[in-house]
Design an enzyme around this catalytic site. Sequence first.
Site, PDB file in Angstrom:
ATOM      1  CG  ASP A  63      -1.968  -1.124   1.150  1.00  0.00           C
ATOM      2  OD1 ASP A  63      -1.877  -1.976   0.248  1.00  0.00           O
ATOM      3  OD2 ASP A  63      -2.841  -1.177   2.035  1.00  0.00           O
ATOM      4  CD  GLU A 112      -7.261  -0.193   2.798  1.00  0.00           C
ATOM      5  OE1 GLU A 112      -6.156  -0.180   3.380  1.00  0.00           O
ATOM      6  OE2 GLU A 112      -8.333   0.073   3.365  1.00  0.00           O
ATOM      7  CE  LYS A 174      -3.569  -4.387   1.345  1.00  0.00           C
ATOM      8  NZ  LYS A 174      -4.351  -3.487   2.176  1.00  0.00           N
ATOM      9  CE  LYS A 177      -8.617  -1.443   8.588  1.00  0.00           C
ATOM     10  NZ  LYS A 177     -10.057  -1.615   8.245  1.00  0.00           N
ATOM     11  CB  VAL A 202       2.456   2.757   4.684  1.00  0.00           C
ATOM     12  CG1 VAL A 202       3.853   3.319   4.640  1.00  0.00           C
ATOM     13  CG2 VAL A 202       1.756   2.971   3.342  1.00  0.00           C
ATOM     14  CB  THR A 203       0.077   2.284   8.452  1.00  0.00           C
ATOM     15  OG1 THR A 203      -1.112   1.543   8.749  1.00  0.00           O
ATOM     16  CG2 THR A 203      -0.311   3.552   7.703  1.00  0.00           C
ATOM     17  CB  CYS A 207      -2.350  -2.651   5.174  1.00  0.00           C
ATOM     18  SG  CYS A 207      -4.015  -1.940   5.084  1.00  0.00           S
ATOM     19  CD  GLN A 247       4.253 -14.388  22.767  1.00  0.00           C
ATOM     20  OE1 GLN A 247       3.663 -15.391  23.148  1.00  0.00           O
ATOM     21  NE2 GLN A 247       3.664 -13.347  22.227  1.00  0.00           N
TER      22      GLN A 247
HETATM   23  C1  C5J Z   1      -3.157   0.595   5.453  1.00  0.00           C
HETATM   24  C2  C5J Z   1      -4.985   1.660   6.556  1.00  0.00           C
HETATM   25  N1  C5J Z   1      -2.624   0.475   4.252  1.00  0.00           N
HETATM   26  N2  C5J Z   1      -4.195   2.302   7.400  1.00  0.00           N
HETATM   27  N3  C5J Z   1      -4.463   0.977   5.523  1.00  0.00           N
HETATM   28  O1  C5J Z   1      -2.511   0.412   6.450  1.00  0.00           O
HETATM   29  O2  C5J Z   1      -6.191   1.699   6.685  1.00  0.00           O
END
Ligand code: C5J
Length: 269
Positions: A63, A112, A174, A177, A202-203, A207, A247
Amino acid sequence: MAPKKRPAAAKASSAKKGKYVEEDPETHFAVSAATTGPMADLPASLPKPVTLPVKSTALICIDFQKDFMSEGGFGHALGNDVTKLSEECLPGAQVLLAAARAKKMLVIHTKEAHRDDLKDCCDMKRIGPRCPPEGKRIGEVLQEGMGRLLIDGSPGNEIVDVVKPLEGEVVLCKPGKGAFFLTGLNQLLRDRGISHLIFCGVTTEVCVQVTMREANDRGYECVLVEDATASYIPKFKAAVVEMVRSQGGIVGYTIEHAEDVATALKSAA
Ligand code: C5J
């Protein structure tokens, strides 16, 4: 208003009885790692060093879109300061892209992005109580020149120039997320013989993290590259990095510098 009842058919009867719903779980799992060909050692990865079999490793760029990185996009509509993302993660992402392309690895770019008729955007995401007010919602125009927020084909939905896909690279739209939801990504990776994924994008906590977790459940070994991912909220990025490798590496590996990944790929023999 009383909540709508779910149709009875939606309840899987086998699940009700506590039985396994999926008959052949292994048909969803990542293929085995390549045992031949160049191997890239990452001694600096955490929680321990990992070796990437180059033939069965893909780079996934999540993204890197104007919708998240530029003013007038969806991230901005959600109230975020979008001005710092680019400098934090794009130089690292460029390094990874150059290294992956030089090794002729599979490169996947996700966006996205919703259809322009919004049929793939549920009401909860578009007009639900936690959505931005009218004028800032998915499918609406926040700023001239960016087009409709989060809609495939809008200028603002495109991937930013410095990491834009090359001809022939996979670009996956997509609606969620996670990049495995409604995309066919798992089949694509299985068809291409991929066992390991290098993550940037990102972010970090939305996602990128969701997609890593989806991949982890399916058996892909994941490496998150810290200087090639960014969040609007720095403490969330720091928390994800810690979480992923905690972990014993419950979600995968992390590595601080894209340059270290590039060096390992270059010298892989
Ligand atoms: C992504 C969002 N790409 N922050 N989407 O992280 O909604």
